[in-house]
Design a protein around this motif. Sequence first.
Motif, PDB file in Angstrom:
ATOM      1  N   MET A 110       0.848  -1.186   0.000  1.00 21.49           N
ATOM      2  CA  MET A 110       0.000   0.000   0.000  1.00 21.49           C
ATOM      3  C   MET A 110       0.889   1.244   0.000  1.00 21.49           C
ATOM      4  N   LEU A 111       0.578   2.200  -0.836  1.00 20.64           N
ATOM      5  CA  LEU A 111       1.356   3.428  -0.931  1.00 20.64           C
ATOM      6  C   LEU A 111       0.649   4.552  -0.183  1.00 20.64           C
ATOM      7  N   ASP A 112       1.387   5.230   0.700  1.00 16.98           N
ATOM      8  CA  ASP A 112       0.849   6.390   1.428  1.00 16.98           C
ATOM      9  C   ASP A 112      -0.440   6.068   2.166  1.00 16.98           C
ATOM     10  N   PHE A 113      -0.494   4.901   2.799  1.00 13.07           N
ATOM     11  CA  PHE A 113      -1.694   4.532   3.552  1.00 13.07           C
ATOM     12  C   PHE A 113      -1.728   5.306   4.866  1.00 13.07           C
ATOM     13  N   PRO A 114      -2.842   5.964   5.206  1.00 15.34           N
ATOM     14  CA  PRO A 114      -2.872   6.828   6.389  1.00 15.34           C
ATOM     15  C   PRO A 114      -2.901   6.044   7.691  1.00 15.34           C
ATOM     16  N   GLN A 115      -2.475   6.685   8.761  1.00 14.99           N
ATOM     17  CA  GLN A 115      -2.496   6.062  10.076  1.00 14.99           C
ATOM     18  C   GLN A 115      -3.921   5.795  10.549  1.00 14.99           C
ATOM     19  N   ASP A 155     -13.612   6.780   5.877  1.00 17.06           N
ATOM     20  CA  ASP A 155     -14.407   6.321   4.744  1.00 17.06           C
ATOM     21  C   ASP A 155     -14.202   7.219   3.532  1.00 17.06           C
ATOM     22  N   GLY A 156     -13.988   6.579   2.384  1.00 14.22           N
ATOM     23  CA  GLY A 156     -13.814   7.307   1.140  1.00 14.22           C
ATOM     24  C   GLY A 156     -12.385   7.698   0.836  1.00 14.22           C
ATOM     25  N   HIS A 157     -11.450   7.420   1.766  1.00 19.06           N
ATOM     26  CA  HIS A 157     -10.050   7.790   1.520  1.00 19.06           C
ATOM     27  C   HIS A 157      -9.530   7.043   0.305  1.00 19.06           C
ATOM     28  N   ALA A 158      -8.877   7.754  -0.611  1.00 17.56           N
ATOM     29  CA  ALA A 158      -8.313   7.149  -1.818  1.00 17.56           C
ATOM     30  C   ALA A 158      -7.046   6.373  -1.472  1.00 17.56           C
ATOM     31  N   ILE A 159      -6.954   5.141  -1.953  1.00 16.03           N
ATOM     32  CA  ILE A 159      -5.824   4.264  -1.675  1.00 16.03           C
ATOM     33  C   ILE A 159      -5.202   3.823  -2.993  1.00 16.03           C
ATOM     34  N   THR A 160      -3.885   3.739  -2.996  1.00 18.47           N
ATOM     35  CA  THR A 160      -3.162   3.191  -4.139  1.00 18.47           C
ATOM     36  C   THR A 160      -2.393   1.961  -3.676  1.00 18.47           C
ATOM     37  N   THR A 208       4.540  -7.257  -9.916  1.00 25.37           N
ATOM     38  CA  THR A 208       4.568  -8.299 -10.929  1.00 25.37           C
ATOM     39  C   THR A 208       5.792  -8.102 -11.831  1.00 25.37           C
ATOM     40  N   LYS A 209       5.896  -8.946 -12.866  1.00 29.20           N
ATOM     41  CA  LYS A 209       7.016  -8.786 -13.808  1.00 29.20           C
ATOM     42  C   LYS A 209       7.010  -7.392 -14.426  1.00 29.20           C
ATOM     43  N   THR A 210       5.810  -6.885 -14.692  1.00 31.44           N
ATOM     44  CA  THR A 210       5.653  -5.497 -15.126  1.00 31.44           C
ATOM     45  C   THR A 210       4.789  -4.812 -14.067  1.00 31.44           C
ATOM     46  N   PRO A 211       5.379  -4.193 -13.040  1.00 28.33           N
ATOM     47  CA  PRO A 211       4.602  -3.636 -11.927  1.00 28.33           C
ATOM     48  C   PRO A 211       3.540  -2.635 -12.391  1.00 28.33           C
ATOM     49  N   PHE A 212       2.431  -2.620 -11.680  1.00 33.62           N
ATOM     50  CA  PHE A 212       1.389  -1.644 -11.968  1.00 33.62           C
ATOM     51  C   PHE A 212       0.679  -1.286 -10.675  1.00 33.62           C
ATOM     52  N   THR A 213      -0.087  -0.215 -10.711  1.00 37.61           N
ATOM     53  CA  THR A 213      -0.827   0.235  -9.530  1.00 37.61           C
ATOM     54  C   THR A 213      -2.322   0.166  -9.800  1.00 37.61           C
ATOM     55  N   ILE A 214      -3.080   0.024  -8.707  1.00 38.87           N
ATOM     56  CA  ILE A 214      -4.533   0.097  -8.777  1.00 38.87           C
ATOM     57  C   ILE A 214      -5.009   1.093  -7.717  1.00 38.87           C
ATOM     58  N   HIS A 215      -6.155   1.689  -7.960  1.00 39.43           N
ATOM     59  CA  HIS A 215      -6.681   2.740  -7.089  1.00 39.43           C
ATOM     60  C   HIS A 215      -8.094   2.374  -6.648  1.00 39.43           C
ATOM     61  N   PHE A 216      -8.365   2.557  -5.364  1.00 35.23           N
ATOM     62  CA  PHE A 216      -9.691   2.234  -4.834  1.00 35.23           C
ATOM     63  C   PHE A 216      -9.947   3.080  -3.597  1.00 35.23           C
ATOM     64  N   SER A 217     -11.038   2.811  -2.890  1.00 34.81           N
ATOM     65  CA  SER A 217     -11.419   3.616  -1.729  1.00 34.81           C
ATOM     66  C   SER A 217     -11.469   2.767  -0.463  1.00 34.81           C
ATOM     67  N   TYR A 218     -11.171   3.396   0.644  1.00 36.07           N
ATOM     68  CA  TYR A 218     -11.265   2.741   1.948  1.00 36.07           C
ATOM     69  C   TYR A 218     -12.696   2.857   2.482  1.00 36.07           C
ATOM     70  N   TRP A 219     -13.247   1.731   2.957  1.00 37.76           N
ATOM     71  CA  TRP A 219     -14.546   1.729   3.632  1.00 37.76           C
ATOM     72  C   TRP A 219     -14.419   0.910   4.908  1.00 37.76           C
TER      73      TRP A 219
END
Length: 245
Positions: free
Chosen positions: A162-167, A171-176, A181-192
């Motif tokens: 998790m990148l920059d995950f808050p302490q 609800d609704g906080h954006a998470i990356t 993987t062999k070709t790293p990638f990121t995904i974005h979603f929300s905390y609930w």
Amino acid sequence: MSAQYDSIGEKVADWDVLPVRSEYIEGHTFFKVLGPIAGQSVLDVACGDGLYTRQFKARGASRAVGVDVSEEMIRVGRKLEDEQRSGIEYHVSDVAEMANLGQFDLVTAVYLLHYAHSPEHMLRMCRNIHAHLKPGGSFVTYTFNPGFSAKGPNSTRYGISMLDFPQAPQDGHAITAELHTKTPFTIHFSYWSQATHEQVLREAGFHSLTWTRPECSSEGLLKYGQAFWQDYLDNPHGIALRCQR
């Protein structure tokens, strides 16, 4: 959500074999919570390229239907079905707007609810899932763990961080999340929060909500040892949840 998975494309196959994504943790826990599949009809929403949809059919599901918002993910799933036919149906749809596909014994969703952009959006998802279940049917999801802690271990050796995950996430906080993987990638979603999940699911008509923390299979323990997995088991990014209609 559609756009980010459309851009990931067939790279998702590299994600499917990460240590925590494999049968050692996620798959092991998910199928343990699901129980017997043989003879059951299964609707797999947020199916991605059909990783679990194919396993349902292989385990004897009487009907297996995969739904995903990403046209690219469904294209990959249909391509794999064309290469080795097993009778799986695939549909492109936002679960919140999904057309009637019938009623099923089981509805599953591996990584769906945290993509809701509001509690109201999550509620529309859950109401549609509820409508697709037979009376007494079960909804089993594997979702981002509301109890994940920024203070806990977050090792890249498991294939995800998790990148920059808050302490103290709200609800609704954006998470990356970064997938190593062999070709790293990121995904974005929300905390609930757990409370928001439960409130929404009960409002949608579900009851008997049971959370299950990930476990490691005996094969995973034999291959890597308990010490390898312990940091992840102490602070898992995912968690299983079973609900009844």
